[in-house]
Write a protein that holds these residues in place. Structure first.
Motif, mmCIF file in Angstrom:
data_model
loop_
_atom_site.group_PDB
_atom_site.id
_atom_site.type_symbol
_atom_site.label_atom_id
_atom_site.label_comp_id
_atom_site.label_asym_id
_atom_site.label_seq_id
_atom_site.Cartn_x
_atom_site.Cartn_y
_atom_site.Cartn_z
ATOM 1 N N LEU A 1 0.680 -1.235 0.012
ATOM 2 C CA LEU A 1 -0.063 -0.015 0.035
ATOM 3 C C LEU A 1 0.904 1.209 -0.024
ATOM 4 O O LEU A 1 0.731 2.280 -0.734
ATOM 5 N N LEU A 2 1.774 1.152 0.646
ATOM 6 C CA LEU A 2 2.886 2.305 0.824
ATOM 7 C C LEU A 2 3.368 2.520 -0.412
ATOM 8 O O LEU A 2 3.621 3.857 -0.770
ATOM 9 N N ALA A 3 3.898 1.610 -1.299
ATOM 10 C CA ALA A 3 4.507 1.598 -2.444
ATOM 11 C C ALA A 3 3.535 2.328 -3.300
ATOM 12 O O ALA A 3 3.999 3.013 -4.332
ATOM 13 N N LEU A 4 2.366 1.725 -3.477
ATOM 14 C CA LEU A 4 1.456 2.295 -4.383
ATOM 15 C C LEU A 4 1.058 3.494 -4.161
ATOM 16 O O LEU A 4 0.672 4.386 -4.985
ATOM 17 N N LEU A 5 0.977 3.837 -2.892
ATOM 18 C CA LEU A 5 0.716 5.469 -2.632
ATOM 19 C C LEU A 5 1.946 6.261 -3.113
ATOM 20 O O LEU A 5 1.708 7.341 -3.662
ATOM 21 N N PHE A 6 3.058 5.759 -2.950
ATOM 22 C CA PHE A 6 4.207 6.594 -3.423
ATOM 23 C C PHE A 6 4.057 6.854 -4.935
ATOM 24 O O PHE A 6 4.481 7.814 -5.668
ATOM 25 N N LEU A 7 4.111 5.763 -5.862
ATOM 26 C CA LEU A 7 3.821 5.782 -6.987
ATOM 27 C C LEU A 7 2.874 6.664 -7.527
ATOM 28 O O LEU A 7 2.885 7.093 -8.586
ATOM 29 N N LEU A 8 1.704 6.719 -6.886
ATOM 30 C CA LEU A 8 0.454 7.401 -7.408
ATOM 31 C C LEU A 8 0.680 8.788 -6.683
ATOM 32 O O LEU A 8 -0.496 9.431 -6.623
ATOM 33 N N ARG A 9 1.457 9.440 -6.070
ATOM 34 C CA ARG A 9 1.514 10.533 -5.298
ATOM 35 C C ARG A 9 1.182 11.834 -6.062
ATOM 36 O O ARG A 9 0.380 12.601 -5.648
#
Length: 75
Positions: free
Chosen positions: A3-11
């Protein structure tokens, strides 16, 4: 972690979408106080001083390191 990686990629799309509702195209109008928040570009203080001089408010509230810059601009 995923989830953190996904949020980072979609920031960028997420933050851009959240800020899209901020609309600065309306003309300024009289307010109780003009707030100059610290941490922004130096032009923010100059624009706030211009609005103050034009009579949009009789008070200005400044935070942080911008206070010494805004006072001479406001007159």
């Amino acid at each position: 972690f995923i989830l953190l990686a996904l949020l980072f990629l979609l920031r960028h799309p997420l933050l851009g979408g959240m800020g899209a509702w901020l609309d600065a195209s309306d003309p300024p109008h009289k307010v109780d106080a003009i707030c100059v928040l610290a941490g922004g570009p130096k032009e923010r203080a100059a624009y706030a001083a211009t609005l103050y001089k034009q009579g949009y408010s009789r008070q200005m509230v400044c935070t942080g390191e911008l206070v010494p810059e805004v006072l001479p601009l406001a007159g």
